[in-house]
Design an enzyme around this catalytic site. Structure first.
Site, PDB file in Angstrom:
ATOM      1  N   HIS A 277     -40.903 -37.114  16.157  1.00 49.04           N
ATOM      2  CA  HIS A 277     -41.688 -36.905  17.397  1.00 49.04           C
ATOM      3  C   HIS A 277     -40.853 -36.367  18.372  1.00 49.04           C
ATOM      4  CE1 HIS A 277     -44.800 -38.236  14.746  1.00 49.04           C
ATOM      5  NE2 HIS A 277     -45.416 -39.208  15.357  1.00 49.04           N
TER       6      HIS A 277
ATOM      7  N   CYS B 260     -46.439 -44.887  16.851  1.00 41.70           N
ATOM      8  CA  CYS B 260     -44.904 -44.288  17.068  1.00 41.70           C
ATOM      9  C   CYS B 260     -44.695 -43.406  18.223  1.00 41.70           C
ATOM     10  CB  CYS B 260     -44.854 -43.118  15.876  1.00 41.70           C
ATOM     11  SG  CYS B 260     -46.499 -42.312  15.257  1.00 41.70           S
TER      12      CYS B 260
END
Ligand SMILES: NC(=O)c1ccc[n+]([C@@H]2O[C@H](COP(=O)([O-])OP(=O)(O)OC[C@H]3O[C@@H](n4cnc5c(N)ncnc54)[C@H](OP(=O)(O)O)[C@@H]3O)[C@@H](O)[C@H]2O)c1
Length: 345
Positions: free
Chosen positions: A243, A131
Site C-alpha cells: 500500500h 493495513c
C-alpha cells in the site's frame, strides 16, 4: 523460556500464510503451531518454516491448551469465535475490524503504543489496525512527538491483496482477459481493477466517505491521539502487494522537511529512502516482502504554515497485518504479560 502453543486461524489466506512465515522467520518461541482454516481446508498443507502443517477446522478445534491465537479469518468468523476463544484463556490477536473500536480491546501498533496491549485481560482480545492505518501511524508517531500534529490529509493507493486472495485472483484474471480479449468479469471489486483505479474501499457511510476512510480517522485517534484531525481518500489500485500513501501533515509548532527526515531516519519501523533523483524513492514493488515502513519524497508544503508532504509505502500483508500481529505477540510474551499454559516437553 518454555514455548507457546500458537494457533493461526485463517492459515490458508493471504495474511495467515504470512503469519506462519513471520513466526518462523522471527523465531517466535513456540512449542507447537496449529494451522486452522474452514472445513473446506481440512488436511490441506501449509508451510511453517521448513515444516509442513496440516490444516484443521477452526470450528472443531478446542483452544483450552492454546496460549495465543493469531486470527485472520475475516470479520464474521472473528465476531463469533474470538470471544469464545478468549473465554478459554487463549489470547486472540485479531486482524479483522470487528473489535478495533471496542473500549475493552486494545488497538495496537507496537512502535506507537505497545504499552496499551497490557489492557487485553477484559476480553482476551487485542486488535490489529487496518493495513493503511498501521503504516501511517508508524510514520506519524515520531513526528507527533516532535511537533504535535494538528491535521493530516492522506490519499491511499491500496493493493488488491488487501481484499484477500480473491482480490489478487481478480486482478490476475482480468489482466489476462484484457490481453487475450476475453470478457472482463468483476466479482470482488465494484468496477474493473485491471488497468484502472477505484476510489471506493469498503461500504459507503452516510456522510459520503467510505468505511475504509472512516477506519483511518477513528483508528489513528485511538492509537495515536484523539486530538489529531485526519481526512482520507482511499483508492484501490492494480498492484498485487504493497500500500502507498501520499501524506500531508500540518503541525502545531514549526517542523520542516529536513528535521522531519532526520527524525524519521531514527524512528523505529521506518526506513527513509529519499534522494531527489530518478528512482530515489520507494514503490510498492520494492516494499513487498519487507518489514519496513518506507518514507520518500519528504518536502515542505509552502501553502500552509508548519506543514510537510511525504510518500509512505509498506507491505500491507506484513506491517499492515501479519508482522504487526506477531510483533504484538512478542510484546505480550517479552514483557511477561502471558505465560505458556503448559511447560514444553
Ligand atoms: N489482506 C490485508 O492486507 C489485510 C490487512 C489487515 C487485515 N486483514 C484482515 O485479515 C483477515 C484475513 O484477510 P486475508 O487477506 O488473509 O483473506 P483471505 O486471503 O481471503 O483468507 C481468508 C482466510 O480465512 C479462512 N476462513 C474463511 N472462513 C472461515 C471459517 N468459517 N472458519 C475458519 N476459517 C475461515 C480461509 O480459509 P479457507 O481457505 O479454508 O476458506 C482463509 O484461510 C480479514 O479479516 C481481513 O480484513 C487483511
Amino acid at each position: 523460556m518454555s514455548g507457546f502453543r500458537v494457533a493461526v486461524a485463517g492459515a490458508t489466506g493471504n495474511v495467515g500464510r504470512e503469519m506462519l512465515a513471520i513466526l518462523a522467520e522471527r523465531r517466535f518461541p513456540v512449542s507447537e503451531v496449529i494451522a486452522l482454516a474452514s472445513t473446506n481446508s481440512i488436511g490441506r498443507d501449509v508451510s511453517f518454516g521448513d515444516k509442513t502443517l496440516k490444516c484443521k477446522a477452526l470450528e472443531h478445534f478446542n483452544f483450552k491448551d492454546v496460549d495465543i491465537c493469531l486470527m485472520s479469518a475475516g470479520g464474521a468468523v472473528s465476531k463469533e469465535w474470538s470471544p469464545r476463544i478468549g473465554a478459554q484463556g487463549c489470547l486472540v490477536i485479531d486482524n479483522s475490524s470487528t473489535w478495533r473500536m471496542d473500549p475493552d480491546v486494545p488497538l495496537v501498533v507496537p512502535e506507537v503504543n505497545a504499552a496499551a496491549a497490557k489492557g487485553f485481560a477484559k476480553k482476551n482480545i487485542i486488535a490489529n489496525p487496518n493495513c493503511s492505518t498501521a503504516q501511517l501511524v508508524v510514520a506519524l508517531k515520531p513526528l507527533h512527538d516532535a511537533a504535535r500534529i494538528k491535521r493530516v490529509v492522506v490519499s491511499t493507493y491500496q493493493s488488491v491483496s488487501g481484499a484477500g486472495k480473491d482480490g489478487m485472483d481478480e486482478l490476475f484474471n482480468q489482466t489476462r482477459a484484457v490481453f487475450v480479449t476475453d470478457a472482463v468479469e468483476n466479482k470482488k471489486f465494484t468496477k474493473r481493477i485491471a488497468f484502472n483505479v477505484i476510489p471506493h474501499i469498503d461500504v459507503f457511510m452516510d456522510d459520503g466517505s467510505t468505511k475504509e476512510e472512516w477506519k483511518m480517522v477513528a483508528e489513528t485517534k485511538k492509537i495515536l491521539d484523539p486530538k489529531i484531525k485526519l481526512t482520507a481518500t482511499c483508492v484501490r489500485v492494480p498492484v498485487f502487494i504493497g500500500h502507498s500513501e501520499a501524506v500531508n501533515v500540518e503541525f502545531e509548532t514549526p517542523l520542516g522537511a529536513d528535521e522531519a527526515r532526520a527524525i524519521l531516519e531514527k524512528a523505529p519501523g521506518c526506513l527513509v529512502i529519499d534522494r531527489r533523483e530518478n528512482g530515489g524513492y520507494i514503490t510498492p514493488h520494492e516494499a513487498a516482502g519487507e518489514d519496513a515502513t518506507y518514507i520518500s519524497r519528504i518536502r515542505d508544503d509552502p501553502t500552509v504554515e508548519n506543514a510537510i508532504n511525504f510518500w509512505c509505502v509498506s507491505d500491507n500483508l506484513r506491517k499492515g497485518a501479519a508482522l504487526n500481529a506477531v510483533q504484538i505477540a512478542e510484546v505480550v510474551v517479552n514483557r511477561g504479560w502471558i505465560k505458556p499454559k503448559a511447560k514444553a516437553a
